[in-house]
Design an enzyme around this catalytic site. Structure first.
Site, PDB file in Angstrom:
ATOM      1  N   ASP A   1       0.895  -0.566   0.448  1.00 13.10           N
ATOM      2  CA  ASP A   1       0.169  -0.151  -0.177  1.00 13.10           C
ATOM      3  C   ASP A   1       1.392   0.723  -0.034  1.00 13.10           C
ATOM      4  O   ASP A   1       1.875   1.211   0.482  1.00 13.10           O
ATOM      5  CB  ASP A   1      -0.916  -0.097   1.179  1.00 13.10           C
ATOM      6  CG  ASP A   1      -0.705   0.231   2.755  1.00 13.10           C
ATOM      7  OD1 ASP A   1      -0.352   0.682   3.059  1.00 13.10           O
ATOM      8  OD2 ASP A   1      -0.146  -1.382   2.394  1.00 13.10           O
TER       9      ASP A   1
ATOM     10  N   GLU B   1      -7.889   4.850  11.492  1.00 11.71           N
ATOM     11  CA  GLU B   1      -6.506   5.011  12.722  1.00 11.71           C
ATOM     12  C   GLU B   1      -6.388   5.267  14.594  1.00 11.71           C
ATOM     13  O   GLU B   1      -5.962   5.011  15.547  1.00 11.71           O
ATOM     14  CB  GLU B   1      -4.993   4.796  11.922  1.00 11.71           C
ATOM     15  CG  GLU B   1      -5.130   4.075  10.954  1.00 11.71           C
ATOM     16  CD  GLU B   1      -4.229   4.508   9.928  1.00 11.71           C
ATOM     17  OE1 GLU B   1      -2.511   4.289  11.089  1.00 11.71           O
ATOM     18  OE2 GLU B   1      -4.063   4.329   9.207  1.00 11.71           O
TER      19      GLU B   1
END
Length: 279
Positions: A83, A174
């Site tokens: 990613d 997150e």
């Protein structure tokens, strides 16, 4: 007369001595400049795809290398991918092919947007270059836990056009909110997922780390969503029982990405299984 002659001899010796020093220093400067020019212009710039960032290799811990190799070994029948975002800097796309020199890069998730109004500075370039390669691609949104979820979904939709063969959209969460409660955050996450599913006609993937899934959003009903979890500890598998993707290191070294480390992920299945998840 002798005194004058001695003075002349002294000046002559001093002159030759200084001249010699200047010549030696000039030669040293010339060779040093030539080496620097070779290193930066020829080895780095002109070598292009053949250049491997030695600093990244020098600074990675042996324990991290051993952990990465352990995952490669345990999941040798699975497929691996990356990613990326603007943090990887300039990518030499002609060199993007393998992880660890022999493991094919089967998929790449690209950060498309962040928050309500920001687009990743490298998204368009990364997305365009990935489309030219035989690598499955997907786009993700980094969620701002203090921003309106509807506006964030709209930011992603106006930025990302998915095609047949692409992976479902990804919601990356997150952090913990400062301007709202955790319950309101969960409501916002579900709202983002719902809007995105309605637009792209596919259920998104949700990304976070194991601790976040376990301690902060464990009561959210994510039964129908694919889970992409992060855990960088030296473990055999993630703590989340229902994982589809596992980001197991943020210290990946890949030829073609020389400015920074890159995240490496393993998919919980074969390449055929991965293709079944695509649009």
């Amino acid at each position: 007369m002798k005194r004058k002659t001695n003075k002349k001899n002294t000046y002559r010796v001093l002159y030759y001595w200084l001249t010699g020093v200047i010549v030696i220093l000039s030669l040293l400067f010339f060779f040093r400049t030539s080496l620097i020019t070779y290193y930066y212009l020829i080895k780095n710039k002109w070598a292009g795809a053949n250049f491997e960032n030695e600093n990244l290799e020098k600074n990675i811990k042996i324990s991290e290398i051993q952990k990465i190799q352990a995952v490669f070994t345990k999941y040798k029948n699975n497929v691996f991918g990356l990613d990326i975002s603007q943090h990887q800097g300039k990518i030499i796309w002609d060199s993007i092919q393998f992880i660890d020199k022999e493991i094919p890069i089967s998929f790449v998730f690209v950060r498309a947007t962040r928050g309500a109004f920001t687009q990743d500075a490298s998204f368009k370039k990364n997305w365009r270059n990935l489309a030219k390669k035989n690598i499955i691609k997907g786009a993700y949104h980094y969620y701002d836990v203090n921003r309106n979820s509807t506006i964030q979904a709209e930011n992603f939709i106006k930025t990302v056009t998915l095609e047949k063969g692409d992976l479902p959209p990804v919601l990356d969460v997150e952090e913990l909110p400062k301007d709202q409660s955790l319950e309101l955050l969960k409501t916002g996450l579900i709202n983002w997922l719902t809007i995105i599913e309605k637009n792209y006609k596919v259920k998104p993937i949700i990304y976070s780390n194991d601790a976040y899934f376990i301690h902060h959003i464990s009561d959210m009903d994510l039964t129908d969503y694919m889970i992409w979890t992060a855990n960088y500890n030296p473990i055999e598998s993630p703590l989340h029982q229902k994982w589809s993707f596992w980001q197991f290191t943020e210290k990946g070294i890949v030829k073609g990405i020389t400015e920074n480390y890159v995240d490496i992920n393993v998919f919980n299945g074969s390449i055929e299984d991965l293709k079944k998840l695509t649009l």
